[in-house]
Scaffold this active site. Structure first.
Site, PDB file in Angstrom:
ATOM      1  N   TYR A 262       0.822  -1.223   0.000  1.00 48.93           N
ATOM      2  CA  TYR A 262       0.000   0.000   0.000  1.00 48.93           C
ATOM      3  C   TYR A 262       0.855   1.271   0.000  1.00 48.93           C
ATOM      4  O   TYR A 262       0.462   2.279  -0.588  1.00 48.93           O
ATOM      5  CB  TYR A 262      -0.998  -0.021   1.171  1.00 48.93           C
ATOM      6  CG  TYR A 262      -2.172  -0.910   0.827  1.00 48.93           C
ATOM      7  CD1 TYR A 262      -3.196  -0.441   0.011  1.00 48.93           C
ATOM      8  CD2 TYR A 262      -2.224  -2.233   1.239  1.00 48.93           C
ATOM      9  CE1 TYR A 262      -4.249  -1.261  -0.359  1.00 48.93           C
ATOM     10  CE2 TYR A 262      -3.272  -3.063   0.873  1.00 48.93           C
ATOM     11  CZ  TYR A 262      -4.282  -2.561   0.064  1.00 48.93           C
ATOM     12  OH  TYR A 262      -5.316  -3.377  -0.320  1.00 48.93           O
TER      13      TYR A 262
ATOM     14  N   HIS B 110     -14.793   1.799  -2.553  1.00 43.82           N
ATOM     15  CA  HIS B 110     -13.802   1.088  -1.739  1.00 43.82           C
ATOM     16  C   HIS B 110     -12.906   2.052  -0.966  1.00 43.82           C
ATOM     17  O   HIS B 110     -11.797   1.712  -0.585  1.00 43.82           O
ATOM     18  CB  HIS B 110     -12.976   0.135  -2.625  1.00 43.82           C
ATOM     19  CG  HIS B 110     -13.809  -0.932  -3.268  1.00 43.82           C
ATOM     20  ND1 HIS B 110     -13.438  -1.613  -4.399  1.00 43.82           N
ATOM     21  CD2 HIS B 110     -15.027  -1.441  -2.917  1.00 43.82           C
ATOM     22  CE1 HIS B 110     -14.388  -2.493  -4.729  1.00 43.82           C
ATOM     23  NE2 HIS B 110     -15.355  -2.400  -3.842  1.00 43.82           N
TER      24      HIS B 110
ATOM     25  N   CYS C 227      -7.489   2.473  12.488  1.00 41.87           N
ATOM     26  CA  CYS C 227      -6.819   1.588  13.436  1.00 41.87           C
ATOM     27  C   CYS C 227      -7.259   0.154  13.160  1.00 41.87           C
ATOM     28  O   CYS C 227      -8.434  -0.107  12.892  1.00 41.87           O
ATOM     29  CB  CYS C 227      -7.197   2.001  14.867  1.00 41.87           C
ATOM     30  SG  CYS C 227      -6.360   1.024  16.127  1.00 41.87           S
TER      31      CYS C 227
ATOM     32  N   CYS D 164     -11.336   0.255  18.347  1.00 43.63           N
ATOM     33  CA  CYS D 164     -10.876   1.656  18.292  1.00 43.63           C
ATOM     34  C   CYS D 164     -11.428   2.314  17.029  1.00 43.63           C
ATOM     35  O   CYS D 164     -11.376   1.742  15.943  1.00 43.63           O
ATOM     36  CB  CYS D 164      -9.347   1.678  18.281  1.00 43.63           C
ATOM     37  SG  CYS D 164      -8.645   3.326  18.112  1.00 43.63           S
TER      38      CYS D 164
ATOM     39  N   CYS E 161      -1.434   3.518  16.084  1.00 41.44           N
ATOM     40  CA  CYS E 161      -2.580   4.401  16.306  1.00 41.44           C
ATOM     41  C   CYS E 161      -2.277   5.372  17.454  1.00 41.44           C
ATOM     42  O   CYS E 161      -1.951   4.936  18.567  1.00 41.44           O
ATOM     43  CB  CYS E 161      -3.793   3.540  16.644  1.00 41.44           C
ATOM     44  SG  CYS E 161      -5.208   4.488  17.166  1.00 41.44           S
TER      45      CYS E 161
HETATM   46  C1  BJW Z   1      -8.600  -1.349 -19.150  1.00 40.29           C
HETATM   47  C2  BJW Z   1      -7.409  -0.696 -19.353  1.00 40.29           C
HETATM   48  C3  BJW Z   1      -7.481   0.475 -20.077  1.00 40.29           C
HETATM   49  C4  BJW Z   1      -6.944  -2.412 -18.186  1.00 40.29           C
HETATM   50  N1  BJW Z   1      -8.656   0.900 -20.529  1.00 40.29           N
HETATM   51  N2  BJW Z   1      -9.749  -0.926 -19.605  1.00 40.29           N
HETATM   52  C5  BJW Z   1     -18.422 -15.401  -3.922  1.00 40.29           C
HETATM   53  C6  BJW Z   1     -19.258 -14.935  -4.930  1.00 40.29           C
HETATM   54  C7  BJW Z   1     -19.592 -13.579  -5.000  1.00 40.29           C
HETATM   55  C8  BJW Z   1     -19.112 -12.660  -4.071  1.00 40.29           C
HETATM   56  C9  BJW Z   1     -18.314 -13.135  -3.067  1.00 40.29           C
HETATM   57  C10 BJW Z   1     -17.975 -14.488  -2.995  1.00 40.29           C
HETATM   58  N3  BJW Z   1     -17.164 -14.646  -1.916  1.00 40.29           N
HETATM   59  C11 BJW Z   1     -16.997 -13.452  -1.309  1.00 40.29           C
HETATM   60  C12 BJW Z   1     -17.685 -12.515  -2.000  1.00 40.29           C
HETATM   61  C13 BJW Z   1     -17.793 -11.084  -1.678  1.00 40.29           C
HETATM   62  C14 BJW Z   1     -16.544 -10.342  -2.093  1.00 40.29           C
HETATM   63  C15 BJW Z   1     -16.333 -10.529  -3.585  1.00 40.29           C
HETATM   64  O1  BJW Z   1     -16.969  -9.910  -4.402  1.00 40.29           O
HETATM   65  N4  BJW Z   1     -15.397 -11.391  -3.977  1.00 40.29           N
HETATM   66  C16 BJW Z   1     -15.177 -11.692  -5.382  1.00 40.29           C
HETATM   67  C17 BJW Z   1     -13.703 -11.791  -5.658  1.00 40.29           C
HETATM   68  C18 BJW Z   1     -15.901 -12.952  -5.737  1.00 40.29           C
HETATM   69  N5  BJW Z   1     -16.793  -8.951  -1.771  1.00 40.29           N
HETATM   70  C19 BJW Z   1     -16.416  -8.438  -0.623  1.00 40.29           C
HETATM   71  O2  BJW Z   1     -15.770  -9.068   0.184  1.00 40.29           O
HETATM   72  C20 BJW Z   1     -16.906  -7.035  -0.342  1.00 40.29           C
HETATM   73  N6  BJW Z   1     -17.465  -6.939   0.957  1.00 40.29           N
HETATM   74  C21 BJW Z   1     -18.387  -7.786   1.377  1.00 40.29           C
HETATM   75  O3  BJW Z   1     -18.852  -8.685   0.714  1.00 40.29           O
HETATM   76  O4  BJW Z   1     -18.791  -7.517   2.643  1.00 40.29           O
HETATM   77  C22 BJW Z   1     -19.794  -8.335   3.239  1.00 40.29           C
HETATM   78  C23 BJW Z   1     -20.227  -7.602   4.472  1.00 40.29           C
HETATM   79  C24 BJW Z   1     -21.458  -7.009   4.510  1.00 40.29           C
HETATM   80  C25 BJW Z   1     -21.849  -6.335   5.662  1.00 40.29           C
HETATM   81  C26 BJW Z   1     -20.989  -6.261   6.747  1.00 40.29           C
HETATM   82  C27 BJW Z   1     -19.737  -6.837   6.698  1.00 40.29           C
HETATM   83  C28 BJW Z   1     -19.332  -7.499   5.536  1.00 40.29           C
HETATM   84  C29 BJW Z   1     -15.737  -6.051  -0.346  1.00 40.29           C
HETATM   85  C30 BJW Z   1     -15.024  -6.008  -1.637  1.00 40.29           C
HETATM   86  C31 BJW Z   1     -13.831  -5.063  -1.521  1.00 40.29           C
HETATM   87  C32 BJW Z   1     -12.893  -5.199  -2.707  1.00 40.29           C
HETATM   88  N7  BJW Z   1     -11.709  -4.502  -2.410  1.00 40.29           N
HETATM   89  C33 BJW Z   1     -10.674  -4.399  -3.415  1.00 40.29           C
HETATM   90  C34 BJW Z   1      -9.389  -3.892  -2.709  1.00 40.29           C
HETATM   91  C35 BJW Z   1      -9.520  -2.420  -2.347  1.00 40.29           C
HETATM   92  C36 BJW Z   1      -8.251  -1.885  -1.776  1.00 40.29           C
HETATM   93  C37 BJW Z   1      -7.142  -1.834  -2.785  1.00 40.29           C
HETATM   94  O5  BJW Z   1      -7.281  -1.250  -3.867  1.00 40.29           O
HETATM   95  O6  BJW Z   1      -6.098  -2.413  -2.502  1.00 40.29           O
HETATM   96  O7  BJW Z   1     -11.063  -3.496  -4.444  1.00 40.29           O
HETATM   97  S1  BJW Z   1     -10.356  -5.915  -4.312  1.00 40.29           S
HETATM   98  C38 BJW Z   1     -10.027  -5.141  -5.853  1.00 40.29           C
HETATM   99  O8  BJW Z   1     -11.042  -5.506  -6.815  1.00 40.29           O
HETATM  100  C39 BJW Z   1     -10.197  -3.627  -5.595  1.00 40.29           C
HETATM  101  C40 BJW Z   1     -10.906  -3.194  -6.831  1.00 40.29           C
HETATM  102  O9  BJW Z   1     -11.581  -1.981  -6.607  1.00 40.29           O
HETATM  103  C41 BJW Z   1     -11.835  -4.351  -7.106  1.00 40.29           C
HETATM  104  C42 BJW Z   1     -12.337  -4.412  -8.509  1.00 40.29           C
HETATM  105  O10 BJW Z   1     -11.310  -4.585  -9.414  1.00 40.29           O
HETATM  106  P1  BJW Z   1     -11.377  -3.829 -10.815  1.00 40.29           P
HETATM  107  O11 BJW Z   1     -11.357  -2.392 -10.624  1.00 40.29           O
HETATM  108  O12 BJW Z   1     -12.476  -4.391 -11.614  1.00 40.29           O
HETATM  109  O13 BJW Z   1      -9.953  -4.213 -11.405  1.00 40.29           O
HETATM  110  P2  BJW Z   1      -9.537  -5.464 -12.279  1.00 40.29           P
HETATM  111  O14 BJW Z   1      -8.055  -5.521 -12.247  1.00 40.29           O
HETATM  112  O15 BJW Z   1     -10.277  -6.674 -11.896  1.00 40.29           O
HETATM  113  O16 BJW Z   1     -10.024  -5.079 -13.728  1.00 40.29           O
HETATM  114  C43 BJW Z   1      -9.411  -4.080 -14.493  1.00 40.29           C
HETATM  115  C44 BJW Z   1     -10.083  -4.085 -15.847  1.00 40.29           C
HETATM  116  O17 BJW Z   1      -9.586  -2.980 -16.586  1.00 40.29           O
HETATM  117  C45 BJW Z   1      -9.794  -5.355 -16.668  1.00 40.29           C
HETATM  118  O18 BJW Z   1     -11.014  -5.800 -17.218  1.00 40.29           O
HETATM  119  C46 BJW Z   1      -8.871  -4.862 -17.790  1.00 40.29           C
HETATM  120  O19 BJW Z   1      -9.087  -5.537 -19.014  1.00 40.29           O
HETATM  121  C47 BJW Z   1      -9.299  -3.420 -17.899  1.00 40.29           C
HETATM  122  N8  BJW Z   1      -8.296  -2.508 -18.405  1.00 40.29           N
HETATM  123  N9  BJW Z   1      -6.389  -1.437 -18.776  1.00 40.29           N
HETATM  124  C48 BJW Z   1      -9.764   0.141 -20.312  1.00 40.29           C
HETATM  125  N10 BJW Z   1      -6.349   1.179 -20.368  1.00 40.29           N
HETATM  126 ZN    ZN Z   2      -6.502   2.671  17.811  1.00 41.94          ZN
END
Ligand code: BJW
Ligand code: ZN
Length: 344
Positions: free
Chosen positions: A90, A161, A169, A174, A228
């Site tokens: 990060y 996100h 923390c 906390c 923290c």
């Molecule tokens: C271009 C390009 C160019 C390249 N031009 N295009 C089973 C089934 C379904 C869901 C789940 C499951 N098991 C668990 C889950 C839920 C889970 C989930 O969805 N998992 C999946 C992997 C299946 N979700 C969660 O856990 C979420 N929370 C949750 O469910 O909470 C439950 C809850 C409820 C109430 C109380 C408590 C809990 C949270 C999800 C958080 C995701 N976080 C991340 C990390 C953020 C921090 C960080 O950045 O480090 O977010 S993961 C990562 O993926 C990041 C991104 O925002 C996210 C999406 O990725 P994105 O943006 O789509 O990127 P890529 O790399 O996948 O795609 C890039 C695209 O661009 C590609 O298509 C390329 O082709 C294209 N591209 N260059 C145009 N120039």
């Molecule tokens: Zn703290």
């Protein structure tokens, strides 16, 4: 995280499939007509939006950091097991985001937001390279996130996100939160030089254990990591939303309110995302339920999750978002030539 519209992921996530390109139009002039006929527009953006600014994606080519899958580091379990390793990942991304420039797609979306106003356009971004729209400094000044440096109106940018520039923390009991912290490096151990990163990662890299194994050597001793200032015991962590964590409820509720404020959603732009991560991915289906056509912009025709089932009336544009998005939005945003010198 409460929303009237997001269903549980068991029912929402469509099976893996290729983009249904055959039914979608690839004509920019036809898209222009649809755009001009759209009163209320959503965008769902992902890492591909910032790719032309030099930031890595999560999956595919850009999805590996050293020997680690980026998604495997974005979990509370990874932080628990090796906070220094996760912090290095990060710290590097904070450094890169601070030094990156918005690209023409950021400028085009910001201009669309200004032209359509709050009622007419909302940008839902999964990217963490921006600050939340709460405490913003004036536009165009560093340090800010990429969309904000493109002067995207804050009330029209929903950071699903959260952001790399919030710290919180890791101690569950906390509530400490540090908003808009742009310090780089956060502490000497997190200095971004190849030597520091290589030296810190080398012992773990040589180990036979994987990074979730508690026996593996840690990248940085905990006393060298940021702590923290409130509880004084917990480690600080990036304030982004990791897997298994809830999205910010005020953000989700704000999107619900926007959806409810109008009779329909006419168009959703799905830009640079695999649309596989729930609940962000569900906004494609939600927008469809409210009548939206779907326009996908992606470099690749591989997995496109909830945006793969394209239908008659939808649009599919393959290529770089930084090139395509300004062309697509041109009838509303103009030629954007005033931004070309500022863009990546
Ligand atoms: C271009 C390009 C160019 C390249 N031009 N295009 C089973 C089934 C379904 C869901 C789940 C499951 N098991 C668990 C889950 C839920 C889970 C989930 O969805 N998992 C999946 C992997 C299946 N979700 C969660 O856990 C979420 N929370 C949750 O469910 O909470 C439950 C809850 C409820 C109430 C109380 C408590 C809990 C949270 C999800 C958080 C995701 N976080 C991340 C990390 C953020 C921090 C960080 O950045 O480090 O977010 S993961 C990562 O993926 C990041 C991104 O925002 C996210 C999406 O990725 P994105 O943006 O789509 O990127 P890529 O790399 O996948 O795609 C890039 C695209 O661009 C590609 O298509 C390329 O082709 C294209 N591209 N260059 C145009 N120039
Ligand atoms: Zn703290």
């Amino acid at each position: 995280m409460t929303s009237k519209y997001i269903s549980s992921f068991g029912t929402m996530r469509p099976p893996k499939r290729e983009v249904g390109m055959s039914k979608a139009s690839t004509s920019i002039p036809e898209f222009h007509t649809a755009l001009l006929n759209s009163k209320r527009i959503l965008a769902l953006c992902g890492a591909g939006l910032s790719a032309a600014s030099g930031l890595d994606t999560f999956r595919g080519k850009g999805g590996m950091w050293r020997n680690y899958r980026a998604t495997s580091l974005a979990t509370p379990e990874a932080f628990e097991n090796d906070p220094g390793l996760v912090w290095l990942f990060y710290a590097l991304r904070r450094h890169q985001a601070l030094n990156a420039k918005p690209n023409m797609a950021h400028f085009a979306l910001a201009e669309l937001a200004r032209q359509k106003g709050e009622e007419g356009f909302q940008c839902l971004s999964q990217n963490v390279d921006g600050t939340p729209p709460t405490l913003l400094s004036p536009p165009h000044t560093n340090p800010l996130g990429l969309s904000q440096r493109a002067s995207h109106p804050p009330s029209q940018l929903k950071l699903l996100h959260s952001t790399l520039f919030n710290l919180k923390c890791f101690n569950d009991s906390c509530t400490y939160l540090d908003i808009d912290n742009f310090t780089d490096p956060l502490c000497p151990a997190l200095t971004i030089t190849p030597e520091n990163i290589e030296t810190r990662l080398a012992p773990a890299a040589k180990s036979m254990h994987n990074h979730l194994d508690p026996r593996r050597p840690k990248a940085i001793p905990e006393d060298e990591l940021p702590h923290c200032p409130s509880c004084e015991t917990g480690l600080l962590r990036p304030g982004v939303v990791w897997f298994g964590e809830a999205l910010p409820s005020e953000t989700i509720e704000g999107i619900d309110e926007w959806i409810e404020a109008g009779e329909s959603v006419d168009l959703i732009l799905v830009i640079g995302t695999t649309a596989t991560v729930w609940p962000a991915s569900s906004y494609v289906e939600i927008a469809r339920r409210f009548g939206a056509k779907v326009a996908v912009v992606n470099m690749d025709d591989g997995e496109l999750g909830s945006a793969s089932d394209l239908r008659e009336g939808d649009f599919w544009f393959q290529g770089d978002a930084a090139v395509l998005v300004p062309q697509m939005l041109e009838p509303v945003v103009g030629d954007l030539k005033q931004f070309k010198e500022l863009a990546a």
